[in-house]
Write a protein that holds these residues in place. Structure first.
Motif, PDB file in Angstrom:
ATOM      1  N   UNK A 192     -26.529 -51.049  46.637  1.00 52.85           N
ATOM      2  CA  UNK A 192     -26.249 -50.333  45.068  1.00 52.85           C
ATOM      3  C   UNK A 192     -27.219 -49.109  44.970  1.00 52.85           C
ATOM      4  N   UNK A 193     -28.138 -48.824  45.704  1.00 53.70           N
ATOM      5  CA  UNK A 193     -28.907 -47.674  45.722  1.00 53.70           C
ATOM      6  C   UNK A 193     -28.163 -46.427  46.274  1.00 53.70           C
ATOM      7  N   UNK A 194     -26.866 -46.547  46.968  1.00 52.20           N
ATOM      8  CA  UNK A 194     -26.235 -45.618  47.769  1.00 52.20           C
ATOM      9  C   UNK A 194     -24.906 -45.465  46.750  1.00 52.20           C
ATOM     10  N   UNK A 195     -24.506 -46.252  45.881  1.00 50.76           N
ATOM     11  CA  UNK A 195     -23.219 -46.084  45.069  1.00 50.76           C
ATOM     12  C   UNK A 195     -23.726 -45.390  43.625  1.00 50.76           C
ATOM     13  N   UNK A 196     -22.972 -44.061  43.506  1.00 54.23           N
ATOM     14  CA  UNK A 196     -23.324 -43.263  42.419  1.00 54.23           C
ATOM     15  C   UNK A 196     -22.407 -43.495  41.305  1.00 54.23           C
ATOM     16  N   UNK A 197     -21.029 -43.888  41.736  1.00 53.70           N
ATOM     17  CA  UNK A 197     -20.030 -44.432  40.643  1.00 53.70           C
ATOM     18  C   UNK A 197     -19.118 -45.141  41.030  1.00 53.70           C
TER      19      UNK A 197
END
Length: 78
Positions: A54-59
């Motif tokens: 989740x920390x790497x996902x922007x959108x």
């Protein structure tokens, strides 16, 4: 046969993955590893594993089937 509904990100199969504004490729599969789900993307005839954290996902764009991530530098060259 592996049950994929246990995977939080199984729905991303078929989405196009972007690192910021740069297209990385289509997600062909989601694989489960201990404590981590990985997106499998074909890039230059090589399978690349992208951690779905989740920390790497922007959108995530469910209409256009796009996921935009902020990948650590060097991840795509491993």
């Amino acid at each position: 046969v592996e049950e994929t509904s246990d995977l939080a990100f199984h729905f991303l199969t078929g989405y196009t993955l972007y690192n910021g504004s740069v297209q990385v490729g289509a997600i062909s599969e989601i694989r489960e590893f201990p404590k981590q789900e990985m997106a499998v993307v074909m890039r230059q005839q090589t399978e690349v594993y992208i951690p779905l954290h989740p920390d790497l996902i922007e959108s995530i764009d469910d209409v256009n089937l796009r996921i935009v991530m902020n990948l650590p530098e060097g991840l795509l060259t491993l």
